[in-house]
Design a protein around this motif. Structure first.
Motif, mmCIF file in Angstrom:
data_model
loop_
_atom_site.group_PDB
_atom_site.id
_atom_site.type_symbol
_atom_site.label_atom_id
_atom_site.label_comp_id
_atom_site.label_asym_id
_atom_site.label_seq_id
_atom_site.Cartn_x
_atom_site.Cartn_y
_atom_site.Cartn_z
ATOM 1 N N GLN A 39 35.468 39.435 26.951
ATOM 2 C CA GLN A 39 35.637 38.557 28.107
ATOM 3 C C GLN A 39 35.477 39.358 29.398
ATOM 4 O OE1 GLN A 39 39.527 36.877 27.422
ATOM 5 N NE2 GLN A 39 38.659 35.136 26.302
ATOM 6 N N PRO A 40 35.062 38.678 30.474
ATOM 7 C CA PRO A 40 34.865 39.402 31.731
ATOM 8 C C PRO A 40 36.183 39.828 32.368
ATOM 9 C CG PRO A 40 34.458 37.061 32.036
ATOM 10 C CD PRO A 40 34.681 37.268 30.571
ATOM 11 N N ASP A 41 36.172 41.008 32.954
ATOM 12 C CA ASP A 41 37.269 41.516 33.771
ATOM 13 C C ASP A 41 36.758 41.586 35.206
ATOM 14 O OD1 ASP A 41 39.368 41.929 31.954
ATOM 15 O OD2 ASP A 41 38.539 43.844 31.312
ATOM 16 N N PHE A 42 37.592 41.160 36.139
ATOM 17 C CA PHE A 42 37.226 41.134 37.553
ATOM 18 C C PHE A 42 38.157 42.062 38.320
ATOM 19 C CE2 PHE A 42 36.150 37.096 35.656
ATOM 20 C CZ PHE A 42 34.855 36.880 36.088
ATOM 21 N N ALA A 43 37.593 42.775 39.300
ATOM 22 C CA ALA A 43 38.411 43.698 40.096
ATOM 23 C C ALA A 43 37.863 43.796 41.506
ATOM 24 C CB ALA A 43 38.426 45.087 39.463
ATOM 25 N N GLU A 44 38.744 44.242 42.405
ATOM 26 C CA GLU A 44 38.325 44.643 43.738
ATOM 27 C C GLU A 44 38.431 46.160 43.787
ATOM 28 O OE1 GLU A 44 40.070 44.435 48.200
ATOM 29 O OE2 GLU A 44 39.635 42.500 47.241
ATOM 30 N N LEU A 45 37.328 46.813 44.136
ATOM 31 C CA LEU A 45 37.303 48.267 44.269
ATOM 32 C C LEU A 45 37.401 48.637 45.741
ATOM 33 C CD1 LEU A 45 34.317 49.183 41.895
ATOM 34 C CD2 LEU A 45 36.737 48.862 41.309
ATOM 35 N N THR A 46 38.183 49.671 46.036
ATOM 36 C CA THR A 46 38.223 50.240 47.376
ATOM 37 C C THR A 46 37.916 51.729 47.237
ATOM 38 O OG1 THR A 46 39.884 48.635 48.087
ATOM 39 C CG2 THR A 46 39.595 50.599 49.459
ATOM 40 N N LEU A 47 36.828 52.135 47.856
ATOM 41 C CA LEU A 47 36.408 53.533 47.849
ATOM 42 C C LEU A 47 36.718 54.118 49.218
ATOM 43 C CD1 LEU A 47 34.860 55.900 46.505
ATOM 44 C CD2 LEU A 47 32.786 54.944 47.546
ATOM 45 N N GLU A 48 37.413 55.251 49.239
ATOM 46 C CA GLU A 48 37.708 55.980 50.470
ATOM 47 C C GLU A 48 37.250 57.410 50.251
ATOM 48 O OE1 GLU A 48 41.832 54.806 52.105
ATOM 49 O OE2 GLU A 48 41.942 54.568 49.928
ATOM 50 N N TYR A 49 36.477 57.946 51.203
ATOM 51 C CA TYR A 49 36.090 59.342 51.048
ATOM 52 C C TYR A 49 35.835 60.025 52.381
ATOM 53 C CZ TYR A 49 31.002 58.188 51.401
ATOM 54 O OH TYR A 49 29.758 57.775 51.805
ATOM 55 N N VAL A 50 36.026 61.351 52.358
ATOM 56 C CA VAL A 50 35.698 62.218 53.474
ATOM 57 C C VAL A 50 34.440 62.965 53.040
ATOM 58 C CG1 VAL A 50 36.450 64.156 54.914
ATOM 59 C CG2 VAL A 50 38.128 62.446 54.123
ATOM 60 N N LYS A 100 41.689 47.362 41.630
ATOM 61 C CA LYS A 100 42.735 46.359 41.447
ATOM 62 C C LYS A 100 42.162 45.227 40.597
ATOM 63 C CE LYS A 100 45.599 45.667 44.906
ATOM 64 N NZ LYS A 100 46.149 45.322 46.236
ATOM 65 N N PHE A 101 42.539 45.222 39.316
ATOM 66 C CA PHE A 101 42.019 44.226 38.382
ATOM 67 C C PHE A 101 42.833 42.943 38.454
ATOM 68 C CE2 PHE A 101 40.113 48.062 36.891
ATOM 69 C CZ PHE A 101 38.877 47.661 36.406
ATOM 70 N N ASN A 102 42.139 41.817 38.317
ATOM 71 C CA ASN A 102 42.789 40.515 38.327
ATOM 72 C C ASN A 102 43.680 40.355 37.100
ATOM 73 O OD1 ASN A 102 41.371 40.009 40.645
ATOM 74 N ND2 ASN A 102 40.042 38.455 39.763
ATOM 75 N N VAL A 103 44.537 39.382 37.163
ATOM 76 C CA VAL A 103 45.498 39.136 36.090
ATOM 77 C C VAL A 103 44.775 38.831 34.768
ATOM 78 C CG1 VAL A 103 45.755 36.657 36.562
ATOM 79 C CG2 VAL A 103 47.642 37.935 35.512
ATOM 80 N N ARG A 104 45.319 39.389 33.703
ATOM 81 C CA ARG A 104 44.831 39.120 32.347
ATOM 82 C C ARG A 104 46.062 39.081 31.467
ATOM 83 N NH1 ARG A 104 39.958 39.287 29.020
ATOM 84 N NH2 ARG A 104 39.046 39.102 31.073
ATOM 85 N N GLY A 105 46.361 37.916 30.887
ATOM 86 C CA GLY A 105 47.533 37.780 30.024
ATOM 87 C C GLY A 105 48.842 38.026 30.758
ATOM 88 N N ILE A 107 49.329 40.130 33.220
ATOM 89 C CA ILE A 107 49.469 41.530 33.638
ATOM 90 C C ILE A 107 48.362 41.875 34.635
ATOM 91 C CG2 ILE A 107 49.382 43.943 32.889
ATOM 92 C CD1 ILE A 107 50.455 43.024 30.184
ATOM 93 N N TYR A 108 48.775 42.442 35.762
ATOM 94 C CA TYR A 108 47.831 42.996 36.734
ATOM 95 C C TYR A 108 47.751 44.500 36.497
ATOM 96 C CZ TYR A 108 48.141 38.708 39.528
ATOM 97 O OH TYR A 108 48.097 37.416 39.958
ATOM 98 N N THR A 109 46.558 45.054 36.649
ATOM 99 C CA THR A 109 46.375 46.497 36.499
ATOM 100 C C THR A 109 45.721 47.047 37.760
ATOM 101 O OG1 THR A 109 46.010 46.232 34.126
ATOM 102 C CG2 THR A 109 45.333 48.319 35.096
ATOM 103 N N THR A 110 46.277 48.138 38.277
ATOM 104 C CA THR A 110 45.653 48.879 39.367
ATOM 105 C C THR A 110 45.519 50.320 38.907
ATOM 106 O OG1 THR A 110 46.618 47.458 41.059
ATOM 107 C CG2 THR A 110 45.842 49.616 41.776
ATOM 108 N N VAL A 111 44.304 50.857 39.017
ATOM 109 C CA VAL A 111 44.033 52.243 38.633
ATOM 110 C C VAL A 111 43.561 52.979 39.886
ATOM 111 C CG1 VAL A 111 42.687 53.771 37.153
ATOM 112 C CG2 VAL A 111 43.371 51.510 36.307
#
Length: 129
Positions: A39-50, A100-105, A107-111
């Motif tokens: 099944q598809p997993d959806f997330a918002e990615l935030t990239l920060e870099y110097v 930041k992954f959307n809810v699945r079952g 549970i929210y997951t942020t890595v």
């Protein structure tokens, strides 16, 4: 001719390599597949870099992110793989990727995965009156 997903990351020269500054990129539509269910997993990615000498070209980043749409991969693995690929392409002073992954079952997951170049320290924060 329509675009297609790509694992290639293009770069361009940092216009201010003598200065520490932060680039923040928000990717609100990341998708991959759950390796267990397909099944598809959806997330918002935030990239920060110097940046050091190179910056990421945004269209190539979009096509690179798109390449994960049909891949079955765990949240932790895909976050670290994307960070590793970006670090390899850019060799930044500092980089952080937050997924930041959307809810699945229920549970929210942020890595959050980070990279710091050897010897690089963030600038001292100065408080202004």
């Amino acid at each position: 001719m329509p675009s297609a997903p790509s694992q290639s990351l293009e770069t361009f020269p940092n216009p201010q390599p003598e200065r520490d500054y932060t680039i923040r990129i928000r990717v609100p539509e990341f998708t991959c597949l759950c390796p267990k269910t397909g099944q598809p997993d959806f997330a918002e990615l935030t990239l920060e870099y110097v940046p050091e000498q190179r910056c990421v070209e945004l269209k190539s980043l979009k096509l690179y992110i798109w390449s994960y749409r049909d891949q079955g991969v765990f949240h932790e693995a895909v976050t670290n793989r994307i960070l590793d690929d970006l670090v390899e392409a850019l060799a930044p002073r500092f980089m952080r990727l937050t997924a930041k992954f959307n809810v699945r079952g229920g549970i929210y997951t942020t890595v959050v995965a980070e990279h710091r170049a050897a010897g690089w320290q963030p600038p001292v924060q100065v408080s202004l009156p």
